[in-house]
Design a protein around this motif. Structure first.
Motif, PDB file in Angstrom:
ATOM      1  N   PRO A  81      -1.449  -1.659   8.550  1.00  0.00           N
ATOM      2  CA  PRO A  81      -0.806  -1.457   7.241  1.00  0.00           C
ATOM      3  C   PRO A  81      -1.087  -0.099   6.605  1.00  0.00           C
ATOM      4  N   ILE A  82      -2.306   0.434   6.786  1.00  0.00           N
ATOM      5  CA  ILE A  82      -2.614   1.758   6.221  1.00  0.00           C
ATOM      6  C   ILE A  82      -1.811   2.838   6.943  1.00  0.00           C
ATOM      7  N   LEU A 108      -9.321   7.053   4.072  1.00  0.00           N
ATOM      8  CA  LEU A 108      -9.210   7.296   5.501  1.00  0.00           C
ATOM      9  C   LEU A 108      -9.790   8.691   5.768  1.00  0.00           C
ATOM     10  N   TYR A 109     -10.805   8.769   6.629  1.00  0.00           N
ATOM     11  CA  TYR A 109     -11.427  10.049   6.963  1.00  0.00           C
ATOM     12  C   TYR A 109     -10.635  10.702   8.096  1.00  0.00           C
ATOM     13  N   LEU A 156       0.827  -1.202   0.000  1.00  0.00           N
ATOM     14  CA  LEU A 156       0.000   0.000   0.000  1.00  0.00           C
ATOM     15  C   LEU A 156       0.864   1.255   0.000  1.00  0.00           C
ATOM     16  N   SER A 157       0.384   2.283  -0.680  1.00  0.00           N
ATOM     17  CA  SER A 157       1.054   3.580  -0.671  1.00  0.00           C
ATOM     18  C   SER A 157      -0.006   4.668  -0.766  1.00  0.00           C
ATOM     19  N   VAL A 158       0.325   5.843  -0.296  1.00  0.00           N
ATOM     20  CA  VAL A 158      -0.620   6.971  -0.347  1.00  0.00           C
ATOM     21  C   VAL A 158      -0.777   7.413  -1.795  1.00  0.00           C
ATOM     22  N   SER A 196      -6.283   8.719   0.655  1.00  0.00           N
ATOM     23  CA  SER A 196      -6.552   7.414   0.038  1.00  0.00           C
ATOM     24  C   SER A 196      -5.242   6.647  -0.123  1.00  0.00           C
ATOM     25  N   VAL A 197      -5.318   5.336   0.069  1.00  0.00           N
ATOM     26  CA  VAL A 197      -4.165   4.459  -0.158  1.00  0.00           C
ATOM     27  C   VAL A 197      -4.556   3.408  -1.191  1.00  0.00           C
ATOM     28  N   SER A 198      -3.568   2.965  -1.974  1.00  0.00           N
ATOM     29  CA  SER A 198      -3.838   1.953  -2.998  1.00  0.00           C
ATOM     30  C   SER A 198      -2.554   1.196  -3.310  1.00  0.00           C
TER      31      SER A 198
END
Length: 807
Positions: A469-470, A539-540, A439-441, A552-554
């Motif tokens: 992980p996030i 993520l809020y 995961l990355s931003v 957001s991460v993806s």
């Protein structure tokens, strides 16, 4: 119906596999039979009318031995034992071969002669010495004669048959020459071929040893699946916790699983809430939140909370054990490719025999001289010796495998090189294969006075105490941006929701939508900003009672994924994406990268079933990196795994790409095509020499001059020449180079100054043969192993331009 496994001894090639399968299917009650040469096992599906004794009897009559598996030894241990036996045979053969070569060929390279074995002074001793040293090598290699002649009598001559006939021809001519020497004709001391038989047999043994070594390593890696399960588990009896072994776990047991522990077996959560890393099963990098009543799978990792689980499956019934079983079955069901050399040799051997015998009878009757007749017979067999035919495929495969290794590709078998260029459909796993697997931003969205960097700094500071992980992805992004983190107080983690913490006496909330609602944060304005179906997790971020931003991460595409997919499409190879992720995300990502078809929400067996369907119309290559891909990798005509993946995926694949890029896939296809062409050329040269030499050996030269027959020495030289030509041709593959040129599309160039900037940026990386087309934006350069595509893209970005396909 039931399925039974047996060990089979005595198999050496695809012809043996075919014979055992046909024999098994002729046995009453056998509905299905699959043989694996690699594991030396037979799998049968039988009904009530099946008789095991009948199967054993039929297989014995065919020339092989069937037995129940030895449960005391694992398959890897059995193969390791066999490997040691083969090595011992090679060492023993070399003990006799080395002095044999010294005696027979030492004088040719001016080595000192042993007085009582001198070729001129003691010719009979010279011949007897070679005979005495050759016989042990032939006895050590007796299995080649046993299997070779067994296959001849069965009507399916194979490569063992060719080796047996060729070496025996040399040996018996040597015996004939020895007899002639004993009778006084010492000229035959220069016509001995004992060493030829010994050398051929020893080289064959070495080749078989290397083949077995490869198989043993693969099997050992496959068995590592079982190591995913912990050796022990914590049993909860209602009052206390007791550590028990894996074997002691029973259905309905309640087990405690702590954060960081591996789930011991399959079950259902009865108490607690946690996050489970199921990447081992689904291949997806984003952990799954689990609560009471949800299923957990043995071998996956518990990340955050402690849970009590009720055991639902143990032993062979678990998902992990089922995967092991299916991988093994898929391996056995994969039909072995019948080597072109084996097919040809099936006709070649009997034809050569008929020609040799016909020549013997003709010249015996015509000349009344048995010496001439035996000379013709042996010359035909020696010149038709299968050395070149036997070398045609393996030398090309061995050389190509070496070239592949230099290009970061490990080839498990020759079949892989034969199949790769035929692939008309390539199926890709998503996570870790076409994406980076971490995961990355991907986006920072601000909804108030904060800048993007300020919001990232705030959230990274808040997430410092978390190991989710996030959170780790956000902390990494902050580190890369060189942001200084602030001190956090009153941190609290709320499983499945988010976190609450203070910075400089201000309360902040970070988490999912449900967490925002629980804390009465006003929502609504963010909905237009959230992009659904793009594989992003949002993520809020809130302060007091208002939302201040989103992060957001993806899991991003690999640097070269766009280029590789584009090239495969240009080659008219159909591309398919298979993933355990949701259908919307998989569809979006396939469209973005240019893959033709996409399938989401797949379990391992779903991938296998899709591969089966694809195989009806295509030659299928599967590319994956996880345990969840293992079954599909084995089911495909060719499985390609990544070294960045699991050991099990690597062992399930026929090919392993050692570099963390997909460009090697294009190299594999190119090398495969060149290798198959090389093998066919080798076979042509092998037969060219045979077709030229056999008529001469039969006495064709007597047309031009009476009594002019081919000397067996010259026949042997011609045979050697055919072998040399085959080897030299195969060695051309050593010069093979992979994808030498890389093309990328650079956006933003408009003039000659832009062209110069891009060229200078690439020259700084010491890249050569740089070409820039301003009209199309295409930039090409010679690939340098020390320069990654990411380095190229960063250099172009620093020059003020962008590479197409990168955000």
């Amino acid at each position: 119906m039931k399925e039974i496994m047996y060990d089979i001894k005595g198999m050496t090639c695809a012809a043996c596999v075919s014979a055992v399968e046909k024999t098994a299917l002729k046995t009453n009650g056998v509905l299905e039979a699959n043989v694996s040469l690699a594991t030396e096992q037979l799998r049968v599906v039988v009904n009530e009318g099946y008789l095991e004794k009948e199967l054993f009897k039929n297989i014995t009559l065919t020339g092989f031995k069937a037995s129940l598996p030895d449960l005391d030894l694992s398959l890897a241990e059995k193969q390791q034992k066999k490997l040691k036996e083969m090595w011992s045979s090679i060492v023993l053969a070399l003990i006799f071969l080395v002095p044999l070569l010294y005696i027979s060929m030492g004088s040719m390279i001016f080595l000192p002669q042993i007085p009582f074995l001198d070729i001129d002074k003691k010719p009979l001793n010279f011949a007897i010495g070679q005979l005495v040293l050759t016989l042990p090598v032939m006895i050590i290699a007796y299995k080649y004669y046993l299997n070779g002649f067994k296959n001849i009598f069965r009507g399916h001559p194979n490569m063992d048959s060719l080796v047996a006939i060729g070496t025996l021809s040399s040996f018996f001519y040597g015996v004939y020459a020895l007899i002639k020497i004993a009778l006084g004709d010492v000229s035959y001391a220069h016509k001995l071929y004992f060493e030829s038989a010994a050398v051929i047999l020893t080289l064959i043994m070495v080749g078989k040893f290397l083949e077995q070594k490869s198989t043993t390593k693969t099997t050992s890696e496959l068995e590592k699946l079982m190591d995913l399960k912990p050796k022990t588990a914590l049993l909860f009896d209602g009052n206390t916790y007791l550590e028990i072994t894996q074997e002691e776990i029973k259905i309905s047991n309640i087990l405690m699983v702590r954060p960081g522990d591996v789930i011991p077996t399959d079950g259902v959560i009865r108490s607690g809430f946690t996050t489970i890393d199921e990447q081992m099963m689904t291949g997806e990098s984003l952990p799954k939140e689990k609560t009471v009543g949800e299923v957990v799978i043995g071998g996956t990792v518990n990340i955050t909370g402690a849970i009590l689980m009720e055991v639902t499956e143990v032993g062979d019934k678990t998902v992990l054990s089922t995967i092991i079983k299916k991988v093994s079955e898929a391996q056995m069901k994969k039909a072995p490719i019948q080597k072109l050399a084996d097919i040809i040799s099936g006709y070649f051997v009997p034809i050569v025999f008929i020609i040799a015998i016909s020549g013997l009878l003709f010249w015996w009757l015509f000349s009344k001289d048995f010496n001439i007749a035996i000379n013709v017979f042996v010359s035909v067999l020696v010149i038709a010796c299968p050395c070149a035919l036997g070398l045609a495929t393996p030398t090309a495969i061995m050389t190509a495998s070496g070239s592949a290794a230099k290009n970061g590709i490990l080839i498990a078998s020759g079949e892989s090189l034969e199949v790769a260029h035929k692939a008309s459909l390539i199926a890709f796993d998503k996570t870790g294969t076409i994406t980076k697997g971490e995961l990355s931003v991907s986006e920072v969205i601000t909804l108030n006075e904060f800048t993007k960097l300020e919001l990232l700094q705030l959230v990274a500071s808040l997430e410092q105490p978390s190991n989710h992980p996030i959170a780790l992805a956000i902390l990494k992004a902050a580190e890369e941006a060189n942001l200084k983190l602030k001190q956090v107080t009153n941190f609290s983690n709320h499983l499945g929701l988010g976190i609450k913490a203070e910075i400089e006496e201000n309360n902040y909330y970070v988490g999912n939508e449900k967490w925002m609602k629980e804390n009465k944060i006003k929502l609504g304005q963010e909905k237009a900003l959230i992009k659904k179906g793009e594989g992003k997790s949002y993520l809020y971020v809130a302060s007091k009672e208002r939302l201040i931003g989103l992060i957001s991460v993806s899991d991003d595409f690999k640097d070269d994924a766009f280029k590789v997919i584009k090239r495969l499409n240009e080659l008219n190879i159909k591309t398919v994406l298979l993933s355990g992720d949701n259908v919307e995300t998989v569809t979006y990502m396939s469209e973005k990268i240019g893959i033709k078809e996409a399938y989401g929400s797949l379990f391992p067996e779903d991938k296998q079933n899709l591969i089966k369907e694809f195989k009806k119309d295509h030659t299928v290559m599967m590319v994956g990196d996880g345990i969840n891909d293992a079954i599909a990798l084995k089911e495909a005509h060719l499985g390609v795994s990544l070294s960045s993946g699991t050991d099990v995926a690597m062992s399930s694949g026929d090919v392993v790409l050692m570099r963390d890029d997909l460009t090697s896939l294009l190299t594999l296809i190119k090398l495969s095509k060149k290798t198959v062409i090389n093998i066919k050329e080798n076979l042509f040269w092998a037969f060219f020499y045979n077709m030229l030499g056999i008529p001469i050996a039969l006495g064709l030269l007597t047309i031009f001059k009476k009594g002019l027959f081919l000397n067996p020495m010259i026949a042997a030289a011609m045979m050697s020449l055919s072998s040399v030509s085959v080897v030299l041709n195969a060695l051309r593959l050593k010069r093979f180079k992979g994808e030498e040129k890389m093309e990328i599309k650079v956006l933003g160039m408009s003039c000659k100054r832009c062209e110069k900037r891009v060229k200078d940026a690439l020259k700084a990386l010491k890249l050569k043969k740089i070409r820039v087309d301003l009209l199309t934006g295409i930039v090409s350069f010679k690939i340098n192993d020390k320069v990654s595509l990411k380095m190229v893209e960063e250099a172009i970005n620093e020059a003020g331009y962008t590479v197409e396909g990168k955000d």
